[in-house]
Design a protein around this motif. Structure first.
Motif, PDB file in Angstrom:
ATOM      1  N   UNK A 120      48.161  43.843  30.404  1.00  0.00           N
ATOM      2  CA  UNK A 120      49.595  43.596  30.435  1.00  0.00           C
ATOM      3  C   UNK A 120      49.982  43.075  31.809  1.00  0.00           C
ATOM      4  N   UNK A 121      51.103  42.354  31.850  1.00  0.00           N
ATOM      5  CA  UNK A 121      51.619  41.861  33.118  1.00  0.00           C
ATOM      6  C   UNK A 121      52.334  42.982  33.853  1.00  0.00           C
ATOM      7  N   UNK A 122      52.246  43.007  35.184  1.00  0.00           N
ATOM      8  CA  UNK A 122      52.994  44.014  35.955  1.00  0.00           C
ATOM      9  C   UNK A 122      54.498  43.801  35.783  1.00  0.00           C
ATOM     10  N   UNK A 123      55.312  44.765  36.214  1.00  0.00           N
ATOM     11  CA  UNK A 123      56.772  44.605  36.124  1.00  0.00           C
ATOM     12  C   UNK A 123      57.247  43.350  36.847  1.00  0.00           C
ATOM     13  N   UNK A 124      58.371  42.810  36.393  1.00  0.00           N
ATOM     14  CA  UNK A 124      58.867  41.542  36.921  1.00  0.00           C
ATOM     15  C   UNK A 124      59.230  41.613  38.402  1.00  0.00           C
ATOM     16  N   UNK A 125      59.560  42.801  38.907  1.00  0.00           N
ATOM     17  CA  UNK A 125      59.977  42.880  40.302  1.00  0.00           C
ATOM     18  C   UNK A 125      58.815  42.734  41.274  1.00  0.00           C
ATOM     19  N   UNK A 126      57.596  42.669  40.768  1.00  0.00           N
ATOM     20  CA  UNK A 126      56.435  42.508  41.651  1.00  0.00           C
ATOM     21  C   UNK A 126      55.909  41.080  41.580  1.00  0.00           C
ATOM     22  N   UNK A 127      55.437  40.607  42.709  1.00  0.00           N
ATOM     23  CA  UNK A 127      54.875  39.259  42.749  1.00  0.00           C
ATOM     24  C   UNK A 127      53.571  39.236  41.959  1.00  0.00           C
ATOM     25  N   UNK A 128      53.501  38.325  41.026  1.00  0.00           N
ATOM     26  CA  UNK A 128      52.417  38.351  40.051  1.00  0.00           C
ATOM     27  C   UNK A 128      51.854  36.956  39.837  1.00  0.00           C
ATOM     28  N   UNK A 129      50.546  36.875  39.730  1.00  0.00           N
ATOM     29  CA  UNK A 129      49.863  35.622  39.390  1.00  0.00           C
ATOM     30  C   UNK A 129      48.967  35.897  38.187  1.00  0.00           C
ATOM     31  N   UNK A 130      49.268  35.253  37.063  1.00  0.00           N
ATOM     32  CA  UNK A 130      48.544  35.495  35.819  1.00  0.00           C
ATOM     33  C   UNK A 130      47.810  34.237  35.383  1.00  0.00           C
ATOM     34  N   UNK A 131      46.546  34.407  35.026  1.00  0.00           N
ATOM     35  CA  UNK A 131      45.743  33.299  34.522  1.00  0.00           C
ATOM     36  C   UNK A 131      45.395  33.562  33.065  1.00  0.00           C
TER      37      UNK A 131
END
Length: 321
Positions: A120-131
């Protein structure tokens, strides 16, 4: 599931096949013969049309308990006839490791717990890079079994749907599984430990939630008129706790429980979460200088904090201080 597989049919649990049969009856419209297709009893005899319907019923309506299960990295898998494609197509989307080292403070896909398998993707308030990796797999209709005449008017046969699913699962596994082995095998990129902060936050938050559910109060081990007892507050207490074979809780064990009561656990978790926030902040002002270095994340402090949870599921030895 034996070894690494992209997909498998959940026929080993009691009642799953019967539930799939119930959904086939509810979704009978997915098997209605199209114009020009061979049919019997109102159900298509076209192998591809029948297989696509069987896959849709096995993966969509039973979201809470799908009949076809998948590897945690599989985010989505559809089998359909897109208008722009010359033939039937399976599209499988995978949660892929980052192709580059993530800078400090950035998060990637996080593995969920046993109760919620998958990435799952981390919460939106955290800087995230998804591949993600999208695989497009043309389906060979000639390899699919031909369904038999429906035993009940308008209802697809369960054994025919089962055979179609087995054929599709086998074809997709042959294509998708090698990619999963590349991602998760020994040759997979080691990464920078970007999942460590998310995993650690999950452990701490779960401990705090359990402590809050347990009453969030301080417990005491004390001597009263009835003898030594564990006091949970509000008149709740125990004098002896049975384990197995009549073995009773020893005083030192009761003292240990009291020292790690809900109030103590919540205070510890709140302190650890504040410390964790210094290493995974939303703003740059509070960022740990070591975590800010791209080659140093996660830093030694974060590794040592996580080391206290090394006995939990999901711990990786590469996170060791």
């Amino acid at each position: 599931m034996a070894g690494t597989q992209a997909f498998w049919i959940d026929a080993g649990h009691e009642g799953t096949q019967a539930r799939y049969g119930e959904h086939l009856r509810r979704w009978r419209h997915a098997f209605a013969a199209a114009e020009g297709e061979p049919a019997a009893g109102g159900v298509t005899l076209d192998p591809l049309h029948f297989a696509l319907g069987a896959w849709e019923v096995a993966t969509r309506p039973m979201a809470e308990s799908p009949y076809v299960r998948c590897h945690p990295r599989v985010l989505d898998a559809t089998c359909h006839r897109p208008e722009e494609a010359p033939g039937p197509l399976a599209v499988v989307e995978l949660a892929a490791p980052a192709p580059v080292r993530l800078p400090g403070g950035w998060s990637g896909w996080q593995r969920q717990g046993a109760g919620e398998p998958g990435y799952a993707a981390p919460p939106y308030e955290r800087r995230t890079a998804l591949s993600t990796l999208e695989l497009r797999v043309p389906l060979a209709g000639e390899r699919l079994p031909t369904p038999t005449r429906a035993r009940a008017e308008g209802l697809p046969n369960l054994d025919d749907a089962q055979a179609s699913l087995e054929a599709l699962v086998g074809e997709l596994n042959a294509v998708v599984t090698p990619f999963l082995r590349q991602m998760d095998g020994p040759e997979a990129p080691a990464g920078d430990g970007g999942e460590l902060p998310e995993w650690l936050r999950t452990q701490i938050a779960a401990d705090r939630a359990i402590a809050e559910t347990a009453g969030a109060r301080a417990w005491r081990y004390q001597l009263d008129d009835s003898g030594h007892r564990l006091d949970f507050g509000e008149g709740r207490g125990v004098e002896a706790i049975g384990f197995h074979d009549g073995d009773l809780l020893q005083p030192v064990e009761a003292i240990h429980i009291a020292l790690h009561d809900p109030a103590d656990a919540i205070a510890r978790c709140e302190a650890e979460l504040m410390l964790l926030d210094e290493h995974t902040p939303t703003g740059a002002a509070r960022r740990c200088p070591a975590c800010a270095e791209e080659t140093a994340a996660p830093c030694g402090t974060l590794r040592r904090l996580a080391y206290g949870y090394r006995l939990r599921p999901g711990w990786r030895d590469e996170w060791r201080p």
